[in-house]
Design an enzyme around this catalytic site. Sequence first.
Site, mmCIF file in Angstrom:
data_model
loop_
_atom_site.group_PDB
_atom_site.id
_atom_site.type_symbol
_atom_site.label_atom_id
_atom_site.label_comp_id
_atom_site.label_asym_id
_atom_site.label_seq_id
_atom_site.Cartn_x
_atom_site.Cartn_y
_atom_site.Cartn_z
ATOM 1 N N LEU A 155 7.773 -19.330 63.949
ATOM 2 C CA LEU A 155 6.559 -19.397 63.132
ATOM 3 C C LEU A 155 5.349 -19.697 64.008
ATOM 4 O O LEU A 155 5.447 -20.446 64.980
ATOM 5 C CB LEU A 155 6.686 -20.480 62.054
ATOM 6 C CG LEU A 155 7.851 -20.360 61.088
ATOM 7 C CD1 LEU A 155 7.668 -21.326 59.926
ATOM 8 C CD2 LEU A 155 8.036 -18.953 60.566
ATOM 9 N N CYS A 156 4.225 -19.140 63.612
ATOM 10 C CA CYS A 156 3.016 -19.292 64.405
ATOM 11 C C CYS A 156 2.313 -20.600 64.038
ATOM 12 O O CYS A 156 1.219 -20.592 63.489
ATOM 13 C CB CYS A 156 2.117 -18.084 64.170
ATOM 14 S SG CYS A 156 0.956 -17.861 65.490
#
Length: 409
Positions: free
Chosen positions: A356-357
């Site tokens: 996930l960013c």
Amino acid sequence: MGPIPPGFESEEGMLLIGGRGAAALADEAGETPLFVYDAGMIRRRVADLREVMPGGVGLHYAMKANPFPPLLALMAGLVDGFDVASAGELARALEAGVTGDRISFAGPGKRDREIEAALLAGATLNLESVGEAERALAIADRLAIPPRLAVRVNPDFELKGSGMRMGGGAKPFGVDADRAAAVARHLIAAGAEWRGWHIFAGSQALDSEAIIEMQAATVALAARLSDAVGETPPLVNLGGGFGVPYFPGDAPIALEAIGDALGEALDRRPASLGSSDFALELGRYLVAEAGVYLTRVVDVKTSQGERFAVVDGGLHHQLAASGNFGTVVRRNYPLALANRFGMPATDQPVTVVGCLCTPLDRLGDAVALPSIVPGDLVAVFLAGAYGASASPAAFLGHAPATEILVGED
Ligand SMILES: *Cc1c(COP(=O)(O)O)cnc(C)c1O
């Protein structure tokens, strides 16, 4: 890292879960990441509890820990009761084959249609407030169903060292101890089937002495309240709070000592609880250690001298391991390289991050692991409770994790 739960072995360097190799399980699932739950470990845990807990103390499963349907079906055959906290959980428990008379429904904010579903199923409502008691009586009256009602008590003590306190002081849970007897008397006067007390003081305790004290205080409180009601409660739900080791320095609870002390407390119980049944409600203690989250390494990179392994899973499936589910300081859950299990670590630690960013998505900070390359499988342990169902699966639009139960014949 904390300790890898006992019982995990390997064959030719491959982690085995329920006797099956991790890579084969990932192949069978078709996709990583996946949660694997070992039915054998859950059975052994329940058997260990049955062996040391006094006779007449039932075991309930608090299904919010893990509501995966095949696991619920397994549990339905192992424990005496299910504790649910929503109409959705109630429906899943019923689908798993648990009859309504084995279900109790606690939790604040029960809506009218949830109360109605519980009454129709013949489940016991653990009432969280005076207002909820009134609504339950009114709905039962309208449906012409004799309601089965217990009073959840906000105890006047807490479980010391508990990871999550749910009793002691002002709380959204339960009726304050000094008002609980009046509510029970009111239920009885209104013609309800009064089922007794639900007293839950906290969660994730590893201090066995604190659990022993809490259980003695719970029995004493139930006796005092029952005296004030003037009737013996059919059931006293003593809560749970049994913790599992997650972090460095954590050690398992002393189950036998807890069982012995509970036996003594019950042997000495006052006459007002003479014919009562008792129950423990446990979530993570039954399932946490039996679960492993398997996620594949997509990329290995170095930034300013620090090594990162980027995996295809993350906090959207296993929020708790990222340290964002009720922990103050982030610490590593035990993790390992599933396909080089038990092999020596390199001298260069690696930070395992999810896909996930967001910088929150960390599964392991500077962990000592064997050399790691893309395609390797990382195993995050203690994934059997508060994993898939307690994580923001929709965040960033990745697919939900597959879940499988192994070791069932
Ligand atoms: C969450 C909860 C449990 C289960 O807690 P664990 O720490 O998983 O054992 C049991 N009872 C109640 C009322 C709960 O809210």
